[in-house]
Motif scaffolding. Structure first.
Motif, PDB file in Angstrom:
ATOM      1  N   PHE A 228       0.859  -1.194   0.000  1.00 41.71           N
ATOM      2  CA  PHE A 228       0.000   0.000   0.000  1.00 41.71           C
ATOM      3  C   PHE A 228       0.892   1.239   0.000  1.00 41.71           C
ATOM      4  CE2 PHE A 228      -1.951  -3.444   2.494  1.00 41.71           C
ATOM      5  CZ  PHE A 228      -3.019  -3.744   1.669  1.00 41.71           C
ATOM      6  N   PRO A 229       1.482   1.572  -1.154  1.00 42.69           N
ATOM      7  CA  PRO A 229       2.498   2.626  -1.219  1.00 42.69           C
ATOM      8  C   PRO A 229       2.002   3.977  -0.698  1.00 42.69           C
ATOM      9  CG  PRO A 229       2.422   1.372  -3.271  1.00 42.69           C
ATOM     10  CD  PRO A 229       1.226   0.953  -2.457  1.00 42.69           C
ATOM     11  N   HIS A 230       2.857   4.607   0.128  1.00 37.75           N
ATOM     12  CA  HIS A 230       2.647   5.965   0.636  1.00 37.75           C
ATOM     13  C   HIS A 230       1.372   6.096   1.477  1.00 37.75           C
ATOM     14  CE1 HIS A 230       5.793   6.712  -2.236  1.00 37.75           C
ATOM     15  NE2 HIS A 230       5.001   6.399  -3.247  1.00 37.75           N
ATOM     16  N   ARG A 231       0.942   4.983   2.094  1.00 37.69           N
ATOM     17  CA  ARG A 231      -0.276   5.033   2.909  1.00 37.69           C
ATOM     18  C   ARG A 231      -0.066   4.469   4.314  1.00 37.69           C
ATOM     19  NH1 ARG A 231      -4.980   1.903   0.678  1.00 37.69           N
ATOM     20  NH2 ARG A 231      -5.930   2.836   2.518  1.00 37.69           N
ATOM     21  N   ILE A 232       1.105   3.920   4.613  1.00 37.22           N
ATOM     22  CA  ILE A 232       1.324   3.223   5.879  1.00 37.22           C
ATOM     23  C   ILE A 232       2.161   4.078   6.837  1.00 37.22           C
ATOM     24  CG2 ILE A 232       2.275   1.156   6.969  1.00 37.22           C
ATOM     25  CD1 ILE A 232      -0.186   0.643   5.212  1.00 37.22           C
ATOM     26  N   ASP A 233       1.693   4.183   8.084  1.00 35.59           N
ATOM     27  CA  ASP A 233       2.421   4.872   9.158  1.00 35.59           C
ATOM     28  C   ASP A 233       2.882   3.844  10.182  1.00 35.59           C
ATOM     29  OD1 ASP A 233       1.761   7.370   8.042  1.00 35.59           O
ATOM     30  OD2 ASP A 233      -0.078   7.509   9.235  1.00 35.59           O
ATOM     31  N   LEU A 234       4.056   4.080  10.756  1.00 39.58           N
ATOM     32  CA  LEU A 234       4.570   3.209  11.808  1.00 39.58           C
ATOM     33  C   LEU A 234       4.750   4.025  13.084  1.00 39.58           C
ATOM     34  CD1 LEU A 234       5.718   0.693  13.077  1.00 39.58           C
ATOM     35  CD2 LEU A 234       7.849   1.043  11.791  1.00 39.58           C
ATOM     36  N   GLY A 235       3.739   3.976  13.953  1.00 38.60           N
ATOM     37  CA  GLY A 235       3.837   4.601  15.262  1.00 38.60           C
ATOM     38  C   GLY A 235       4.445   3.627  16.251  1.00 38.60           C
ATOM     39  N   LEU A 236       5.418   4.089  17.038  1.00 35.65           N
ATOM     40  CA  LEU A 236       6.157   3.221  17.961  1.00 35.65           C
ATOM     41  C   LEU A 236       6.003   3.706  19.392  1.00 35.65           C
ATOM     42  CD1 LEU A 236       9.418   2.931  15.838  1.00 35.65           C
ATOM     43  CD2 LEU A 236       7.703   1.128  16.166  1.00 35.65           C
ATOM     44  N   GLY A 237       5.659   2.787  20.292  1.00 33.53           N
ATOM     45  CA  GLY A 237       5.546   3.112  21.706  1.00 33.53           C
ATOM     46  C   GLY A 237       6.408   2.188  22.538  1.00 33.53           C
ATOM     47  N   ARG A 238       6.650   2.594  23.799  1.00 34.77           N
ATOM     48  CA  ARG A 238       7.541   1.797  24.635  1.00 34.77           C
ATOM     49  C   ARG A 238       6.788   1.012  25.707  1.00 34.77           C
ATOM     50  NH1 ARG A 238      12.248   4.695  27.003  1.00 34.77           N
ATOM     51  NH2 ARG A 238      11.603   6.535  25.836  1.00 34.77           N
ATOM     52  N   ALA A 239       5.509   1.275  25.916  1.00 33.23           N
ATOM     53  CA  ALA A 239       4.737   0.537  26.927  1.00 33.23           C
ATOM     54  C   ALA A 239       4.380  -0.844  26.390  1.00 33.23           C
ATOM     55  CB  ALA A 239       3.476   1.310  27.279  1.00 33.23           C
ATOM     56  N   PRO A 240       4.034  -1.787  27.267  1.00 36.63           N
ATOM     57  CA  PRO A 240       3.717  -3.135  26.796  1.00 36.63           C
ATOM     58  C   PRO A 240       2.331  -3.278  26.191  1.00 36.63           C
ATOM     59  CG  PRO A 240       3.539  -3.046  29.182  1.00 36.63           C
ATOM     60  CD  PRO A 240       4.100  -1.720  28.741  1.00 36.63           C
ATOM     61  N   GLY A 241       1.404  -2.387  26.542  1.00 42.74           N
ATOM     62  CA  GLY A 241       0.036  -2.539  26.060  1.00 42.74           C
ATOM     63  C   GLY A 241      -0.699  -3.670  26.741  1.00 42.74           C
ATOM     64  N   THR A 242      -0.260  -4.022  27.952  1.00 45.80           N
ATOM     65  CA  THR A 242      -0.872  -5.119  28.690  1.00 45.80           C
ATOM     66  C   THR A 242      -0.285  -5.149  30.098  1.00 45.80           C
ATOM     67  OG1 THR A 242      -1.394  -7.470  28.592  1.00 45.80           O
ATOM     68  CG2 THR A 242       0.841  -6.847  27.973  1.00 45.80           C
ATOM     69  N   ASP A 243      -0.597  -6.191  30.855  1.00 42.99           N
ATOM     70  CA  ASP A 243      -0.026  -6.354  32.196  1.00 42.99           C
ATOM     71  C   ASP A 243       1.360  -7.000  32.102  1.00 42.99           C
ATOM     72  OD1 ASP A 243      -0.373  -9.507  32.664  1.00 42.99           O
ATOM     73  OD2 ASP A 243      -2.164  -8.753  31.663  1.00 42.99           O
ATOM     74  N   GLN A 244       2.089  -7.006  33.199  1.00 38.59           N
ATOM     75  CA  GLN A 244       3.465  -7.483  33.181  1.00 38.59           C
ATOM     76  C   GLN A 244       3.579  -8.978  32.892  1.00 38.59           C
ATOM     77  OE1 GLN A 244       6.178  -5.576  33.182  1.00 38.59           O
ATOM     78  NE2 GLN A 244       4.768  -3.830  33.187  1.00 38.59           N
ATOM     79  N   GLU A 245       2.659  -9.767  33.413  1.00 42.66           N
ATOM     80  CA  GLU A 245       2.707 -11.212  33.142  1.00 42.66           C
ATOM     81  C   GLU A 245       2.541 -11.499  31.658  1.00 42.66           C
ATOM     82  OE1 GLU A 245       1.251 -14.010  36.695  1.00 42.66           O
ATOM     83  OE2 GLU A 245      -0.289 -12.589  36.067  1.00 42.66           O
TER      84      GLU A 245
END
Length: 333
Positions: A102-119
């Motif tokens: 999908f040329p020129h339509r994709i974004d890559l956002g990056l985060g450092r949190a896990p998005g869940t619990d530690q387990e």
């Protein structure tokens, strides 16, 4: 407010209404994206969450391909990929592939949190804690994999090299603001659930921004919750599903999204608690005019370049109506 039209976008968590299947949720996400494209939304980002009964956006790159394949022009991306959960090489290969499909339509956002619990985070990637500390270095690795001058490297992401996939740094505190500024990357703040450090983080980013090949001037996105309807009363009733969802998050009693219903006195009392007030500080609930006033005030006070909207509503049709009303008010502003 900045001169000119402010772009408006969607953050999709693929909330799961009670009684719906995961397949239903994904069909509704695509329907929303197709309408959002028609209504002038700039981008459609999908979050990454794991082990949550109320949220189906866990396999983010797969969903991005699903949405991009069913739309024509709207940008589709990650809001975000939680990088400590993943090897940078795999992320580059996945998004390089998406960028070629999908040329020129994709974004890559990056985060450092896990998005869940530690387990659950430990189950995803055993060395996740080490990876979290290496977040800046791993962002740099991904940038390198996307570069077009890697011919002498022993490890390469061939499908990513030279592919146009812009990177965004996501944050909910000041930590990632420093990184986004230092790397000269656009910065998106999660004010829809963590508003406390919004202005501090924006100041850090603006004051420390260093131009880069990716970005010459700072670019900021802030996310808010919106529940819009024909009247304030109708919107407040629809927002009761969001209120109950947040109550479940704060009391560690998560559940699927419940149908709208009048709130019990004990829930209304809980809504006065500081933790609840902080969580939904930027929840714009009401008629189009009410939401328009709150949105205008938010844009004037923050000065962000772009506003992103999250919306947790039980009915797909009510949610579509809410996003259509928001597009109308942004067009009027």
């Amino acid at each position: 407010m900045k001169k000119g039209k402010v772009p408006y976008s969607i953050l999709e968590l693929a909330s799961v209404p009670a009684g719906s299947s995961t397949g239903d949720v994904f069909k509704n996400s695509l329907l929303l994206a197709q309408n959002a494209e028609k209504w002038g939304y700039t981008r459609f980002w999908l979050a990454e969450h794991h082990n949550m009964i109320s949220i189906a956006s866990s396999a983010t790159p797969v969903l991005i391909g699903h949405i991009a394949g069913g739309t024509k022009s709207i940008r589709v991306g990650s809001g975000g990929v939680m990088l400590p959960n993943h090897a940078p090489l795999i992320v580059a290969e996945q998004f390089g592939t998406l960028g070629s499909l999908f040329p020129h339509r994709i974004d890559l956002g990056l985060g450092r949190a896990p998005g869940t619990d530690q387990e659950t985070a430990y189950a995803i990637r055993r060395e996740r804690m080490h990876a979290a500390y290496r977040f800046p270095e791993e962002v740099g690795e991904i940038q390198h994999y996307f570069a077009d001058d890697n011919a002498d490297e022993k490890v390469r992401a061939y499908v990513a090299e030279g592919v146009d996939v812009p990177l965004y740094i996501l944050g909910s505190s000041t930590d990632s603001a420093h990184l986004a500024a230092r790397k000269g990357l656009p910065y998106a703040f999660a004010s829809h659930f963590a508003p406390t450090h919004l202005f501090e983080a924006l100041n850090v980013y603006y004051n420390e921004f260093q131009p880069s090949a990716a970005l010459q001037e700072p670019y900021t996105i802030a996310c808010v919750n919106v529940v819009a309807a024909d009247t304030d009363e109708q919107a407040e009733l629809l927002a009761s599903s969001l209120v109950r969802m947040v109550l479940g998050i704060l009391t560690n009693n998560r559940d699927q999204l419940r149908p709208p219903a009048p709130l019990e006195p004990q829930i209304r009392a809980f809504m006065d608690e500081p933790a609840f007030q902080r969580f939904l500080h930027y929840a714009f609930v009401g008629s189009k005019e009410t939401v328009k006033e709150k949105t205008s005030d938010f844009l004037q006070k923050t000065g962000v370049n772009e506003i992103m909207v999250a919306s947790h509503m039980y009915s797909s049709q009510d949610r579509l109506k809410s996003y259509e009303l928001f597009a109308e008010l942004m067009g009027e502003m």
